[in-house]
Every structure is written in structure tokens, then in C-alpha cells.
Write an enzyme that holds these catalytic residues in place. Sequence first.
Site, PDB file in Angstrom:
ATOM      1  CB  CYS A  12      93.173  11.431 -39.576  1.00 32.85           C
ATOM      2  SG  CYS A  12      92.481  10.231 -40.714  1.00 32.85           S
ATOM      3  CD  GLU A  25      97.442   5.015 -36.357  1.00 32.38           C
ATOM      4  OE1 GLU A  25      96.650   4.612 -37.233  1.00 32.38           O
ATOM      5  OE2 GLU A  25      97.251   6.059 -35.700  1.00 32.38           O
ATOM      6  CG  HIS A  28      96.228  -1.288 -36.592  1.00 32.00           C
ATOM      7  ND1 HIS A  28      97.046  -0.255 -36.998  1.00 32.00           N
ATOM      8  CD2 HIS A  28      95.367  -1.515 -37.611  1.00 32.00           C
ATOM      9  CE1 HIS A  28      96.677   0.116 -38.216  1.00 32.00           C
ATOM     10  NE2 HIS A  28      95.655  -0.622 -38.603  1.00 32.00           N
ATOM     11  CB  CYS A  66      93.232   9.541 -46.693  1.00 32.54           C
ATOM     12  SG  CYS A  66      94.536   8.348 -46.267  1.00 32.54           S
ATOM     13  CB  SER A 104      94.136   1.485 -47.763  1.00 28.38           C
ATOM     14  OG  SER A 104      93.171   0.716 -47.057  1.00 28.38           O
TER      15      SER A 104
HETATM   16  O1  10G Z   1      92.994   1.721 -41.522  1.00 22.48           O
HETATM   17  P1  10G Z   1      94.322   1.158 -41.288  1.00 22.48           P
HETATM   18  O2  10G Z   1      95.073   1.856 -40.203  1.00 22.48           O
HETATM   19  O3  10G Z   1      94.336  -0.331 -41.035  1.00 22.48           O
HETATM   20  O4  10G Z   1      95.236   1.410 -42.585  1.00 22.48           O
HETATM   21  P2  10G Z   1      94.941   1.372 -44.142  1.00 22.48           P
HETATM   22  O5  10G Z   1      96.261   1.127 -44.787  1.00 22.48           O
HETATM   23  O6  10G Z   1      93.830   0.483 -44.475  1.00 22.48           O
HETATM   24  O7  10G Z   1      94.427   2.844 -44.513  1.00 22.48           O
HETATM   25  C1  10G Z   1      95.244   3.981 -44.441  1.00 22.48           C
HETATM   26  C2  10G Z   1      95.453   4.355 -43.046  1.00 22.48           C
HETATM   27  C3  10G Z   1      96.652   4.375 -42.445  1.00 22.48           C
HETATM   28  C4  10G Z   1      97.910   4.345 -43.174  1.00 22.48           C
HETATM   29  C5  10G Z   1      96.723   4.431 -40.979  1.00 22.48           C
HETATM   30  S1  10G Z   1      97.005   6.028 -40.424  1.00 22.48           S
HETATM   31 FE1  SF4 Z   2      95.083   8.548 -44.100  1.00 27.60          FE
HETATM   32 FE2  SF4 Z   2      95.919   7.481 -41.815  1.00 27.60          FE
HETATM   33 FE3  SF4 Z   2      96.860   9.791 -42.593  1.00 27.60          FE
HETATM   34 FE4  SF4 Z   2      94.316   9.573 -41.828  1.00 27.60          FE
HETATM   35  S1  SF4 Z   2      96.127   9.325 -40.553  1.00 27.60           S
HETATM   36  S2  SF4 Z   2      95.126  10.741 -43.559  1.00 27.60           S
HETATM   37  S3  SF4 Z   2      93.835   7.521 -42.580  1.00 27.60           S
HETATM   38  S4  SF4 Z   2      97.126   7.832 -43.644  1.00 27.60           S
END
Ligand code: 10G
Ligand code: SF4
Length: 322
Positions: A208, A139, A137, A25, A280
Site C-alpha cells: 500500500c 493479513e 500473519h 496510515c 500502527s
Molecule cells: O504491519 P502489520 O500488518 O503487522 O499491521 P499493523 O497493525 O502494525 O499496521 C497497520 C497495518 C495493517 C492493519 C495491515 S494492512
Molecule cells: Fe494502513 Fe494496512 Fe491500509 Fe496500508 S493496507 S493503509 S498499512 S491499514
Amino acid sequence: MDRVSPPQGSKPPLDLLIAAPRGFCAGVDRAIRIVELTIKKLGPPVYVRHEIVHNKHVVDALKAKGAVFVEELDEVPDGRPVVFSAHGVPKAVPHKAATRGLDFVDATCPLVSKVHREAERQVAADRHILFIGHRGHPEVIGTLGQVPEGKMTLVETLADAEAIAPPDPDRLAFLTQTTLSVDDTSDIVAALRRRFPTIEGPRGEDICYATSNRQAAVKEIAPLCDAMLVIGAANSSNSVRLAEVAERAGARAKLIPCVEALDLNWLAGVRTLGITAGASAPEALVRALVDHLKTLYDVCEREVAGRLETMTFKLPRGLEAA
Ligand code: 10G
Ligand code: SF4
């Protein structure tokens, strides 16, 4: 884009439906860029507090470029820069970094920062916040840490939403983690709105665009598949949700970090396989999976295009020209 592979002789047939959008993303893209540019600008080692995003392949690639990953600020030596992960950090973290005179760069996704600012705004308006998210988590820890203790209560489940007894039911707001299940969250929000009709909150929730688009894409293809593979890490909230969504939409689903973790017995009897990747997970991991399957099966590969994504985020000031 549709791609059809030519028949390859005696291998068993396997149709692949590859979800789009999938994988990185805009927030992940930006966070990785921030680490790379900070290394370029300030030289290695650059410390990163927590995995920049929840993916070992991303972390290993950045380590090779000079990033050092730590869990706590105390592990960062004086005089070295530190980047905060995309998931966001409690207010105390930049505060402590500033007190120590550390050079820090915040790679928190702007969509998470938006939730942080809303938390501050609601508390300033004297509302107690019900925060929908998964305990522990990063976040969630970061968002809870935006306001003084006691001003925000975590709601993890529908049962929590039905049972919660907030201090003043007429001065409430809700916020959510950005990577939740769209369907579960909608049930929780409906319960909160029913129990507390004056509760303030976003129109839907704070999930999001990337999370909801990836879940929608899975819902499109899962009913057409015998099974579905999600590439992503076990600690990646949004990736775990994709496997859940696939199961609920009727496909046997499995989250795997990479093709090396694939147990071929799991594919027994599968004629149509769905594939997606968490926000990710690098696209190279998807390609490696597809390429491996092509050595074993007569693969017919088709990408099923869902919502178009055009989102990009600006880099922090000072890094744009690095
Ligand atoms: O899905 P989570 O929050 O565990 O994180 P990720 O690092 O696997 O994916 C990107 C999403 C975020 C950075 C959280 S907004
Ligand atoms: Fe990616 Fe997290 Fe931002 Fe959504 S909120 S755009 S999953 S980094």
C-alpha cells in the site's frame, strides 16, 4: 517543517532526523475510529477480534474506553457487537458471526479488502493464486481465507518463487500482502514473471501507499544517520520492515515499542539519529522519545519531508453519524 532547538549548555550534541511520512496510515486511523464509534453507538463492552492494529498503546487506550480484545469469535458472548481488525479476516469469520446473529463491524482496511476481491476474481477466472506474504500473519490468514482451500499458494521468499511448481503454469495470478518490503517483493515478482510469463497481477504489487511511503522516507534519511530508531511493535509487519530498510540503507537500526524500551548504551557514539514510526504507532510515542532525548542531549531536531499523504477512507455505513 524544520525546527531547530536552541543550544542547551553542556549536554552532548545529537542531531535528530525525523522521517515523514511516519506513523498512522489512513487504514489504522479508520479502524481505531470504528472501534470508538461502535462503543459510542452501542455502548461498552464492544469486542474486537485480534488487536485492532498491532500496537499495545492503541489497544490499551481502546480498552480504557470499553473495548475487549479477543483472538477468536468463540470468545465473544451472544448479543455483544464485535469489530474485525484492520488486517482482515477469512470469509469464515463474518459467516460464523452472521450464523450466530452477532452484530459485527468490519474494520478491514479498504486496501486489504481490494486484495480480497481480486483474489475472488482471479479464482472465478480459474487462475491459481501465488500469494506473496509472511506465513502466520493475520493479513495473510485473512487473504488466504477468501478463496477455497487449494486455490492459493503462499510464496514467502525468492527461493520459494524459484522452486514453486504450480498446477497449471499458464493459469496463474499473484497478489501480495500490503506491508511487505518493496525491494524484496520486487525481486520475488520479477522471478515469478520470468518463470511464468503469462502470470496476471497488479502492475507492481499490492504493497500500500503507506508502506511504500514510509520505506522511501527511511531510505532518504538512513544514509545520513549513524543509527535509526523505529517506533513500533515487534509483531507489526510494516514496522519490522522499516528497521530492515534502515539497516540495508546503511544505518544501524532498532525497533522499539516506546521510549521506555530504549537502552541508552545503544546510542553510544551516535551523533545523528534517525527516527520513524510504523503505521500502527501513535505520534505521541515519537514525541515522548524526542522529549526524553532532549533531557539528555543538546538536540537539533529536523523533520525530513518525503511524499505527501492525503489518503482518507470512508467509515462503514451506519457509523458516519454515530
Ligand atoms: O504491519 P502489520 O500488518 O503487522 O499491521 P499493523 O497493525 O502494525 O499496521 C497497520 C497495518 C495493517 C492493519 C495491515 S494492512
Ligand atoms: Fe494502513 Fe494496512 Fe491500509 Fe496500508 S493496507 S493503509 S498499512 S491499514
